[in-house]
Design a protein around this motif. Sequence first.
Motif, PDB file in Angstrom:
ATOM      1  N   THR A 154       4.907   5.051   2.729  1.00 41.77           N
ATOM      2  CA  THR A 154       4.702   6.445   2.334  1.00 41.77           C
ATOM      3  C   THR A 154       6.019   6.950   1.778  1.00 41.77           C
ATOM      4  O   THR A 154       7.065   6.826   2.424  1.00 41.77           O
ATOM      5  CB  THR A 154       4.268   7.324   3.519  1.00 41.77           C
ATOM      6  N   THR A 172       0.882  -1.154   0.000  1.00 45.61           N
ATOM      7  CA  THR A 172       0.000   0.000   0.000  1.00 45.61           C
ATOM      8  C   THR A 172       0.924   1.209   0.000  1.00 45.61           C
ATOM      9  O   THR A 172       1.602   1.475   0.991  1.00 45.61           O
ATOM     10  CB  THR A 172      -0.926   0.004   1.227  1.00 45.61           C
ATOM     11  N   GLY A 215      -1.286   5.283   0.137  1.00 41.32           N
ATOM     12  CA  GLY A 215      -2.710   5.039   0.231  1.00 41.32           C
ATOM     13  C   GLY A 215      -3.311   4.200  -0.880  1.00 41.32           C
ATOM     14  O   GLY A 215      -4.496   3.909  -0.855  1.00 41.32           O
TER      15      GLY A 215
END
Length: 162
Positions: A73, A7, A10
């Motif tokens: 991220t 992921t 997001g």
Amino acid sequence: MTKVTLTVNGRTMSGECEDRMLLVHFIREKLALTGTHVGCDTTQCGACVIHMDGRSVKSCSILAVQANGSAITTIEGLSAQGELHPVQAAFKEHHGLQCGFCTPGMVMTAVDMINRRGGSLTEEVVRSELEGNICRCTGYHNIVKAVLAADAEMAAGRQAAE
């Protein structure tokens, strides 16, 4: 070849890679997110720092297959709806970047530092926490100023929200 699913910022993203491919190369080459830089491939410079499952890590020290299933991220994922993250804005405002090569890793490290220790940062703490990130242009003074300014702004925002 092994399928890796992450992921990232997001979004669920997948790609196939050799078991020996470093996460930094998977992010750049397979996912086409080039904001994460490759500086040394030996964990010395910090240009490749990302957040994995909420903590900053040097993505050149992790195999992509080891990160399978993780939440990642990258520097591209910090901005929200076209707005710079407060740390990115502080780097811009306080001239915390010169050539920009170390900037993504510095910013990602600073965001993690503020998330963990926010509101209590001192120059000494910031310099200590940034030891694993090298700025070849020697812009450390302005980088530290930017991190301290972002910490103060984010702490004020948290207090206002309470």
